[in-house]
Design an enzyme around this catalytic site. Structure first.
Site, PDB file in Angstrom:
ATOM      1  CE  LYS A 149      -4.067  -2.122   2.124  1.00  9.28           C
ATOM      2  NZ  LYS A 149      -3.574  -3.504   2.021  1.00  9.28           N
ATOM      3  CB  ILE A 150       3.649   2.435   2.130  1.00 11.16           C
ATOM      4  CG1 ILE A 150       2.789   2.445   3.401  1.00 11.16           C
ATOM      5  CG2 ILE A 150       4.615   3.615   2.152  1.00 11.16           C
ATOM      6  CD1 ILE A 150       3.561   2.215   4.689  1.00 11.16           C
ATOM      7  CG  ASP A 169       6.304  -7.016  -4.019  1.00 13.53           C
ATOM      8  OD1 ASP A 169       6.322  -8.219  -3.696  1.00 13.53           O
ATOM      9  OD2 ASP A 169       5.663  -6.164  -3.381  1.00 13.53           O
ATOM     10  CB  CYS A 228      10.342   5.999   5.186  1.00  7.36           C
ATOM     11  SG  CYS A 228      11.221   7.542   4.892  1.00  7.36           S
ATOM     12  NE  ARG A 230       8.235  -2.284  10.843  1.00  6.12           N
ATOM     13  CZ  ARG A 230       7.262  -1.401  10.707  1.00  6.12           C
ATOM     14  NH1 ARG A 230       7.542  -0.183  10.261  1.00  6.12           N
ATOM     15  NH2 ARG A 230       6.012  -1.702  11.004  1.00  6.12           N
ATOM     16  CG  ASP A 254      11.533   8.149   9.414  1.00  7.81           C
ATOM     17  OD1 ASP A 254      11.817   9.129  10.134  1.00  7.81           O
ATOM     18  OD2 ASP A 254      10.456   7.529   9.519  1.00  7.81           O
ATOM     19  CD  GLU A 259      13.799   3.323  15.122  1.00 11.19           C
ATOM     20  OE1 GLU A 259      12.765   3.544  15.795  1.00 11.19           O
ATOM     21  OE2 GLU A 259      13.787   3.249  13.882  1.00 11.19           O
ATOM     22  CG  HIS A 279      10.394   5.310  13.535  1.00 12.49           C
ATOM     23  ND1 HIS A 279      10.722   4.072  13.971  1.00 12.49           N
ATOM     24  CD2 HIS A 279       9.308   5.132  12.726  1.00 12.49           C
ATOM     25  CE1 HIS A 279       9.900   3.173  13.464  1.00 12.49           C
ATOM     26  NE2 HIS A 279       9.023   3.794  12.695  1.00 12.49           N
ATOM     27  N   GLY A 281       7.727   8.544  10.149  1.00 13.00           N
ATOM     28  CA  GLY A 281       6.853   8.130   9.052  1.00 13.00           C
ATOM     29  C   GLY A 281       5.380   8.248   9.344  1.00 13.00           C
ATOM     30  CB  ALA A 282       3.158   6.704  11.703  1.00 17.41           C
TER      31      ALA A 282
END
Length: 527
Positions: A149-150, A169, A228, A230, A254, A259, A279, A281-282
């Site tokens: 989706k991203i 993919d 961005c 994992r 990111d 972390e 981090h 991204g969200a």
């Protein structure tokens, strides 16, 4: 009235939804001991990434019906413990899709135009226009690793900016990639031809350090990479070295293997050709609202006796017969995982045949469980019993369900046939007494094997010495065999050998096994 505990900060919109059906207590910053003490009062628990929902907390939650994670990952929840206790665990797999994609795009543009360095320069009182000459993304080639989706949203935006799109993919069909405006290629070609590379894949044992020194050496010296997705997908030391030595032009990162980013991380000393963010991204206001609403609605629905739409374990969406079917769901998921690895990464067709007494039961949960197993190699924690059918449809997988009520070797069995990158393969399994799962045939060769974590399957000629040679090969690599079984139809004909291993196969051993005279093919499987 039910009670809901919110133990991490969430948007007020989520609390408002929960308040419609329950008493909501917002109590953040609780220790594990405090959670264990108070959780017995609550019917639901809503968290973000801060709360660690351990087995002890779950065991103490005698009233708990649902745990809701306002975000994608559920690493901080002991999902097996919740499943065993019959607690639904839900997340919000799409709530931050736009935020994550937009952040990756922003990172690409920031890196291309030296925006962080230019901003710092102006704020320090300088005016260095000639120092910050950037590059355009227009007409550049973008390589997208992972068209979920991203990745798909990034593709649409990049196409609108006039970029040429390549994609890697192994779980997406060429037709689906073309619909998104991408040309599907192998990873090596993508790395070699792309001006920009963006990663949108989960971190798994297979993708850890997927981008390493060898892969980075294949990139253009003018190429740039964005992560961005994992932390751990990129070998950070190799990346820092590649930028310093001018092997690639830059990177925008990111997410990190550890972390917060460690003080001595080699990424900190790269210089102006790298953009680092913590981090984010969200981290948009909209994404925080979206995930809070999504998960709050699911908690509300479960408390009202309705199904959850994004459960990551077995949700309460099936009728009363679910208890009887549970061992067959585990069988279906295991066989789906197995046949996907035998057939290859991109599966185009799956036939699910319910045999014997199983043919008289409701089929949909079994088919969905098989799809969940089939897609688990590609999607890991992002596929569940609710979205497996949708994910399969989006990937162009044709699913056919058949029934055969005749009794074979077992009163009830399940047969899967899949067509994929490596051809057509079949597996059959059954549930024995005490709910013991067995693999009963592979490619129509009869076997009787319990699935294990590490397995090796070979197709070979039934001839003296084969078993000993394979055992010697594995022994030379210090791989211990737990069990071995051979299935054959006729003496000295073709046969299948199934080995359960105590250890994963080291890199390179499969190529050596295939060289053994009489071995026609070999497959490693991790269940």
């Amino acid at each position: 009235m039910p009670k809901v505990l919110v133990s991490d900060p969430i948007d007020q919109a989520g609390i408002d939804i929960l308040s419609q059906v329950a008493q909501v207590d917002v109590n953040t910053g609780l220790s594990a001991a405090e959670l264990v003490r108070i959780i017995p009062e609550y019917d639901a628990l809503m968290i973000r990434s801060g709360t660690q929902v351990t087995k002890e907390i779950i065991e103490a939650g005698n009233l708990l019906k649902i745990i809701g994670r306002a975000g994608v990952g559920v690493d901080n929840v002991d999902v097996p413990a919740a499943t065993r206790k019959g607690i639904v665990v839900v997340n919000s797999p799409e709530g931050n899709t736009i935020a994550a994609a937009e952040h990756a795009i922003a990172m690409m543009l920031s890196m291309s135009r030296h925006i962080p360095e230019a901003n710092a320069s102006v704020k320090s009182g300088k005016w260095e226009r000639n120092r910050f000459i950037g590059v355009e993304v227009y007409k550049k080639t973008l390589g997208i690793v992972g068209l979920g989706k991203i990745g798909s949203h990034f593709a649409a935006s990049a196409k609108a900016m006039g970029m040429k799109l390549l994609a890697y993919d192994p779980f997406i069909s060429a037709e689906r990639a073309e619909q998104l405006g991408c040309r599907l290629v192998e990873l090596e070609l993508l790395m070699r031809e792309s001006d920009y590379i963006t990663l949108h894949i989960p971190k798994t044992p297979e993708t850890k350090h997927l981008i390493n020194a060898e892969v980075l050496s294949k990139m253009k010296p003018t190429a740039r990479i964005i992560n961005c997705a994992r932390g751990g997908i990129i070998d950070e030391a190799a990346l820092a070295e590649a930028i310093k030595e001018g092997k690639i032009a830059g990177a925008a990162i990111d997410v990190y293997e550890h972390e917060p980013l460690e003080a001595d991380s080699p990424l900190r000393s790269v210089g102006q050709n790298i953009v680092l963010t913590p981090h984010l991204g969200a981290s948009t206001a909209e994404a925080q609202v979206n995930v809070a609403i999504d998960v709050a609605e699911q908690i509300r629905d479960v408390l009202l006796g309705l199904p959850a739409r994004s459960a990551v374990n077995i949700p309460g969406i099936f009728p009363d017969s679910i208890e009887k079917l549970k061992p067959y769901l585990q069988l279906a998921e295991t066989l789906g995982n197995l046949v996907s690895q035998l057939a290859g990464g991109r599966v185009d067709y799956l036939n699910v045949q319910l045999q014997g007494e199983l043919a008289n039961n409701q089929s949909q949960p079994v088919v969905v469980a098989a799809l969940k197993g089939l897609l688990s190699q590609a999607l890991r924690e992002r596929v569940n019993y609710v979205n497996a059918s949708i994910e399969a449809k989006e990937r162009g997988i044709r699913v056919v369900e058949t029934r055969d009520a005749s009794i074979r070797d077992y009163t009830g069995s399940l047969h899967l046939m899949a067509k994929g990158t490596l051809g057509e393969h079949t597996v059959t399994g059954a549930v024995l007494g005490e709910n013991e799962i067995r693999i009963t045939s592979v490619d129509d060769f009869p076997v009787n094997v319990s699935p294990t974590h590490h397995m090796l399957f070979t197709l070979h000629r039934d001839m003296p010495g084969i078993i000993g040679k394979i055992g010697s090969q594995l022994g030379s690599f210090n791989v211990n065999i737990a069990s071995m079984q051979v299935g054959r139809k006729i003496v000295r004909g073709d046969a299948v050998m199934v080995l359960s291993l105590d250890d994963p196969l080291p890199e390179g051993i499969l190529a050596e096994i295939i060289k053994v005279p009489g071995i026609r093919d070999a497959y490693t499987v991790n269940l």
